[in-house]
Write a protein that holds these residues in place. Structure first.
Motif, PDB file in Angstrom:
ATOM      1  N   SER A 149      17.144 -35.000  63.937  1.00 20.60           N
ATOM      2  CA  SER A 149      17.844 -36.262  63.721  1.00 20.60           C
ATOM      3  C   SER A 149      18.836 -36.385  64.859  1.00 20.60           C
TER       4      SER A 149
ATOM      5  N   THR B 156      14.110 -38.527  63.139  1.00 21.15           N
ATOM      6  CA  THR B 156      14.842 -39.615  62.498  1.00 21.15           C
ATOM      7  C   THR B 156      16.036 -39.997  63.366  1.00 21.15           C
TER       8      THR B 156
ATOM      9  N   GLU C 249      19.502 -41.658  63.697  1.00 22.47           N
ATOM     10  CA  GLU C 249      20.620 -41.941  62.774  1.00 22.47           C
ATOM     11  C   GLU C 249      21.242 -43.295  63.086  1.00 22.47           C
TER      12      GLU C 249
END
Length: 147
Positions: free
Chosen positions: A106, A145, A147
């Motif tokens: 992330s 992912t 953020e």
């Protein structure tokens, strides 16, 4: 550039199941670390295992490779958090092997969207020296992912 070589040393006493040992790394960064079969196959009990060390190597290598990929693409990361889960699995014929390394990243990267983040994450994985050492022998997965 000359080859870069790193060193570690392991010591083991006794048999596999009841014995135990330790390792040190040449840099001294970790200090002596205990290893045991129980830590490898059951609860770690404060000891580490070769698979945990592969996970640490893969996570840190990938973080470096991905940060470089992002910077080269003109979108340096504000921050990246990478985890690696490495499996130790039985072989049907007997014995064990490292089965997989699942990377999860992330990050906070200004100026890109999720699709770009995933594409660049995959490029970073392709350029990671530890991924390339494992590839073809260990299943590697990546989840990214933004953020």
């Amino acid at each position: 550039m000359a080859d870069i070589v790193r060193r570690a040393e392991a010591r083991w006493n006794g048999n596999l199941i009841e014995g135990g040992g330790s390792f040190t790394v040449g840099s001294g960064a970790l200090g002596e670390q205990a290893i045991s079969w129980g830590a490898r196959t059951e609860a770690p009990g404060g000891n580490t295992s070769p698979e945990e060390l592969i996970a640490a190597s893969h996570a840190s290598c990938y973080a470096m490779a991905f940060s470089h990929t992002l910077a080269e693409a003109g979108s340096p990361a504000d921050s990246l958090t990478v985890s690696a889960e490495v499996s130790f699995v039985p072989i049907p014929e007997g014995g064990f092997r490292v089965g997989s390394s699942n990377l999860t990243v992330s990050g906070k990267v200004p100026g890109i969207d999720q699709a770009q983040f995933e594409d660049l994450a995959a490029q970073g994985e392709a350029g990671c020296p530890i991924s390339n050492a494992l590839r073809g022998n260990v299943e590697i997965s990546l989840s990214a992912t933004l953020e």
